[in-house]
Design an enzyme around this catalytic site. Sequence first.
Site, PDB file in Angstrom:
ATOM      1  N   ARG A  69     -25.571 -28.055  16.477  1.00  0.00           N
ATOM      2  CA  ARG A  69     -24.419 -27.231  16.887  1.00  0.00           C
ATOM      3  C   ARG A  69     -23.496 -28.040  17.808  1.00  0.00           C
ATOM      4  NH1 ARG A  69     -25.538 -21.642  19.968  1.00  0.00           N
ATOM      5  NH2 ARG A  69     -25.559 -22.870  21.870  1.00  0.00           N
ATOM      6  N   ARG A  82     -31.203 -12.080  31.907  1.00  0.00           N
ATOM      7  CA  ARG A  82     -31.936 -13.343  31.819  1.00  0.00           C
ATOM      8  C   ARG A  82     -32.901 -13.522  32.980  1.00  0.00           C
ATOM      9  NH1 ARG A  82     -27.742 -16.124  28.559  1.00  0.00           N
ATOM     10  NH2 ARG A  82     -28.403 -18.237  28.139  1.00  0.00           N
ATOM     11  N   ARG A 129     -19.560 -27.774  22.185  1.00  0.00           N
ATOM     12  CA  ARG A 129     -19.625 -26.967  23.399  1.00  0.00           C
ATOM     13  C   ARG A 129     -20.023 -27.845  24.581  1.00  0.00           C
ATOM     14  NH1 ARG A 129     -23.111 -21.451  23.286  1.00  0.00           N
ATOM     15  NH2 ARG A 129     -24.120 -22.420  25.068  1.00  0.00           N
ATOM     16  N   ARG A 160     -31.655 -25.847  29.733  1.00  0.00           N
ATOM     17  CA  ARG A 160     -31.534 -24.438  29.335  1.00  0.00           C
ATOM     18  C   ARG A 160     -32.844 -23.917  28.762  1.00  0.00           C
ATOM     19  NH1 ARG A 160     -26.804 -25.855  25.862  1.00  0.00           N
ATOM     20  NH2 ARG A 160     -27.103 -23.932  24.721  1.00  0.00           N
ATOM     21  N   LYS A 206     -29.412 -15.639  18.353  1.00  0.00           N
ATOM     22  CA  LYS A 206     -29.031 -14.329  18.912  1.00  0.00           C
ATOM     23  C   LYS A 206     -27.588 -13.975  18.543  1.00  0.00           C
ATOM     24  CE  LYS A 206     -29.782 -15.336  23.266  1.00  0.00           C
ATOM     25  NZ  LYS A 206     -30.277 -16.727  23.177  1.00  0.00           N
TER      26      LYS A 206
HETATM   27  P1  ADP Z   1     -27.375 -20.202  25.235  1.00  0.00           P
HETATM   28  O1  ADP Z   1     -28.249 -18.990  25.222  1.00  0.00           O
HETATM   29  O2  ADP Z   1     -27.106 -20.741  23.874  1.00  0.00           O
HETATM   30  O3  ADP Z   1     -27.798 -21.251  26.213  1.00  0.00           O
HETATM   31  P2  ADP Z   1     -25.138 -18.593  26.323  1.00  0.00           P
HETATM   32  O4  ADP Z   1     -23.834 -18.664  25.660  1.00  0.00           O
HETATM   33  O5  ADP Z   1     -25.887 -17.321  26.251  1.00  0.00           O
HETATM   34  O6  ADP Z   1     -25.950 -19.814  25.737  1.00  0.00           O
HETATM   35  O7  ADP Z   1     -25.001 -18.978  27.874  1.00  0.00           O
HETATM   36  C1  ADP Z   1     -24.391 -20.172  28.293  1.00  0.00           C
HETATM   37  C2  ADP Z   1     -24.533 -20.334  29.801  1.00  0.00           C
HETATM   38  O8  ADP Z   1     -23.893 -19.232  30.465  1.00  0.00           O
HETATM   39  C3  ADP Z   1     -25.957 -20.328  30.344  1.00  0.00           C
HETATM   40  O9  ADP Z   1     -26.570 -21.601  30.282  1.00  0.00           O
HETATM   41  C4  ADP Z   1     -25.728 -19.855  31.777  1.00  0.00           C
HETATM   42  O10 ADP Z   1     -25.241 -20.896  32.598  1.00  0.00           O
HETATM   43  C5  ADP Z   1     -24.602 -18.848  31.624  1.00  0.00           C
HETATM   44  N1  ADP Z   1     -25.120 -17.457  31.441  1.00  0.00           N
HETATM   45  C6  ADP Z   1     -24.921 -16.667  30.336  1.00  0.00           C
HETATM   46  N2  ADP Z   1     -25.527 -15.482  30.493  1.00  0.00           N
HETATM   47  C7  ADP Z   1     -26.137 -15.512  31.696  1.00  0.00           C
HETATM   48  C8  ADP Z   1     -26.950 -14.599  32.441  1.00  0.00           C
HETATM   49  N3  ADP Z   1     -27.281 -13.392  31.944  1.00  0.00           N
HETATM   50  N4  ADP Z   1     -27.409 -14.981  33.660  1.00  0.00           N
HETATM   51  C9  ADP Z   1     -27.090 -16.173  34.184  1.00  0.00           C
HETATM   52  N5  ADP Z   1     -26.348 -17.096  33.543  1.00  0.00           N
HETATM   53  C10 ADP Z   1     -25.865 -16.777  32.319  1.00  0.00           C
END
Ligand code: ADP
Length: 189
Positions: free
Chosen positions: A130, A91, A136, A147, A16
């Site tokens: 990654r 989400r 990270r 996740r 994404k």
């Molecule tokens: P990825 O999709 O690679 O897991 P992101 O960078 O999108 O990583 O998100 C990392 C973390 O940030 C998620 O695991 C969650 O804890 C938090 N997060 C990000 N966006 C949201 C969201 N829309 N709702 C709830 N938690 C979120």
Amino acid sequence: MSATRLLLLGPPGAGKGTQAQLLVERLGVPQISTGDMLRAAVAAGSEVGKLAQGSMDRGELVPDEVVIGVARERLGQPDAKDGFILDGFPRTRAQAEALDELLAQLGTPLERCVSLVVDDDEVVGRLIKRAEIEGRADDNEETIRNRMRVYREQTEPLAAYYGERSLLRDVEAKGSIEDVAGRVRGALA
Ligand code: ADP
């Protein structure tokens, strides 16, 4: 004509962020990544960061009201008027409903939801790679699995939500970055 008010949906590791960056260059609208914004908040030690850090470290979702607040504030900024690429938000169903309401108030409804489709084995492999490169905090195997589970349970059902509104386009996320980018362009036409 390409749609410019976009949402990218897909599991962690689907690409994404990479596709969002290419769309930023091509369409000239900002990427809005709640993950990036939350990581910045944690790094800055802000109130939002404190509320988010524990859930993020465990690979769980940050509470809806926190994330919705962050997204509302960002979408209200002037550079999002002509379009945006939402990456990682919404989400949950509650977030999707809040987004609809917010965009209705702003007069800028969502035009397209592009769902990056990829299987679990492929994304887990990409995320472990990654983790080695970027280090990270939430890219260890246990958190990655968490996740993925959270994605399948809470976020994947949003495909149906956008399908019912005729906004959904599925894009196969395998192959090179350029291959996927070409399919994404097709999905926005
Ligand atoms: P990825 O999709 O690679 O897991 P992101 O960078 O999108 O990583 O998100 C990392 C973390 O940030 C998620 O695991 C969650 O804890 C938090 N997060 C990000 N966006 C949201 C969201 N829309 N709702 C709830 N938690 C979120």
